[in-house]
Design a protein around this motif. Sequence first.
Motif, short mmCIF file in Angstrom:
data_model
loop_
_atom_site.label_atom_id
_atom_site.label_comp_id
_atom_site.label_asym_id
_atom_site.label_seq_id
_atom_site.Cartn_x
_atom_site.Cartn_y
_atom_site.Cartn_z
N ARG A 15 30.04 -11.82 -2.31
CA ARG A 15 28.43 -12.48 -2.26
C ARG A 15 28.86 -13.09 -3.63
O ARG A 15 29.12 -13.97 -4.08
CB ARG A 15 27.06 -12.12 -2.53
N ARG A 28 22.78 -18.76 -2.61
CA ARG A 28 22.99 -17.65 -2.45
C ARG A 28 21.59 -16.74 -2.34
O ARG A 28 20.64 -17.33 -3.17
CB ARG A 28 23.17 -17.04 -3.92
N PRO A 29 21.14 -15.88 -1.70
CA PRO A 29 20.19 -15.03 -1.53
C PRO A 29 19.80 -14.46 -2.25
O PRO A 29 19.96 -13.70 -2.92
CB PRO A 29 20.53 -14.34 -0.09
N ARG A 30 18.78 -15.41 -3.31
CA ARG A 30 18.63 -14.72 -4.90
C ARG A 30 17.40 -14.87 -4.84
O ARG A 30 16.30 -15.45 -4.67
CB ARG A 30 19.52 -15.38 -6.12
N ALA A 31 16.50 -14.01 -6.14
CA ALA A 31 15.41 -13.75 -5.88
C ALA A 31 15.08 -14.12 -7.24
O ALA A 31 15.33 -14.31 -8.34
CB ALA A 31 14.94 -11.99 -6.07
#
Lengths: 308, 289
Positions: A15, A28-31
Amino acid sequence: MSAQVAESATTSRDRTTSGSRTPVPTPRPRAGRRMRRPAVIISAAAYLITFLVVLPILWITLLSFQQSDTILSDPFSLDSLTLDNYRNVLETLPLVRMYANTIIIAVASVTVGTAVSFMVSFALTRMVFRRRRTQSFLRFYLLSGLAVPVYVLLFPVYRLDLALGIYGTYLAVVIPYIAVSIPFNTLLLTGFLRDFPSELEEAAIMDGAGLFRICWSVVLPTMRPILATIVIFNVVYVFNEFPFVSILINDPDLATVSLAVSRFQGQYTVDYGGMMAAATLVLLPQLAIYAVFQRHVIAGLTAGAVKG
Amino acid sequence: MVWVSSPWKIALMVFPAFILFTAFFIYPVVYAGGYSLTDAAGFSGADFIGLDNYLALGEDPFFRRSVTNTLLILVLSVTFLVPASFGLALLMQQRVRAAGALRALLFGPAIVAPILVGLVWVFILDPRVGLLNHLLEPLGIPPVQWIGGDSLAPYSIAVVFIWASVGFAMTIFYAGLRLLPAEVMEASSLDGASRWQQLRYVTIPMMRETIGIVSLLLITNVFKIFELVYMLTGGGPVHSSETLVSYMYFVTFTDQRYGSGMAIAMVVFVIGALTSLAYLTLSRRGRLA
């Protein structure tokens, strides 16, 4: 467990690669990525911390260019930078020899270690034993090594090397390195092989491939990523290993890099410039190799976190 | 494959690893255990003396010191390193220019040979040539015995250990943070959670297993600290800065009291086995390590 470890390490790496290189912002699976108020402060903090962490290495690199007498009196002076330390050290330090020894030991132990671990892992997951219990017992037996801190082995292995007459040769450390690598390698490999689709093998069998064909030409090529992780982890281990070599190698001509480092203090007792030049000369190749393989090294070592 | 493989083929695949592992791993552990019950030393023979070595360790002030030092380093590392590396991972998740390069730099110390880490830090902590005292000098602070003296050495070793491990711990945390489900984070911010609340009630609880695993890894690594002591202080003065492993090394190889040395090795072994067990239970529950 391990397979998951490896997977998580690789996925996060993938990623990162795709994220930082592509010009188009990939989702992007970002918090928590909303509101970047003090973006400048955050960046500054990140850079400052990184600088502080790198500082020790910069420091000895800087000092290695100083004249030995100014190191003590005025270490911050930049007036009289010199290459003398390097000249002196290169004359006395068998740098090539050290690296050659380390590479010989690494290549021998990592190739054999990976090969035997692959063979046993293949047997434990893809071959059918007459008694299944033997198979699971064997796996447990090999993995039990993960719980043992290798320092426990130092003295017994020293005695064993003496008894076998290999003390003070390359073999004295190569064999223990192989043995020490087996539990971790087996952990990763059996984890991976378990999920391997059996269709491939079945097709190969239909085509008349024997066991060794399947093992080497069908299964092995699919395992490149996990093998890369294992090889990187083992190579880093061998390059950094000190306790075993310090006991099992007594011949200076066979000294590895880390064994040589431990002797700098004695060799250049008052010549601080020499010591720092020597340290820099060992440090820089390590960091250069790391810079090239950085992503793989990080993935490999986080996967290797199991063994630590 | 659904048929039983022929025994000789299985044997051929299993034997190389099995023999190497048994001879150079399992047998040495058993051998160490056996030796710890004898009075072997120097060139003399070995007589069975039961648990005397272990009892003597309880009386040995240097051994006790090495235990307290190891525990001191352990407490310092876990209390500072875990929050620091977690915070660093959170920081690296923000929009920072060239964050990838920064992460790579931070991880750097983790690949440097521990023995070289020790050497580098000699140049910083050494009372005479060290950077630290040179920096303190203009402030009017007299030279401090960071590593040569009696009292500060274990703290200095802890600092070096933290330096060498922070990037590694950060990387594992970072990998963990990236695997958190984005929907949950979005939902919580839509619900109006502040950043702090989000961290406190969503991120940290979801990271509990990763935190546990990083802590355990650090604990096992603290019990392995050896090269740093070897380089920075040599265990001295008078064994005041030994860790468990460095003292074991000294007793076994320098002092040649093999029996007592192996008793210490067995103590290290039990600690290692227990932490591995804890690690296994923890990582079996979580999907991430």
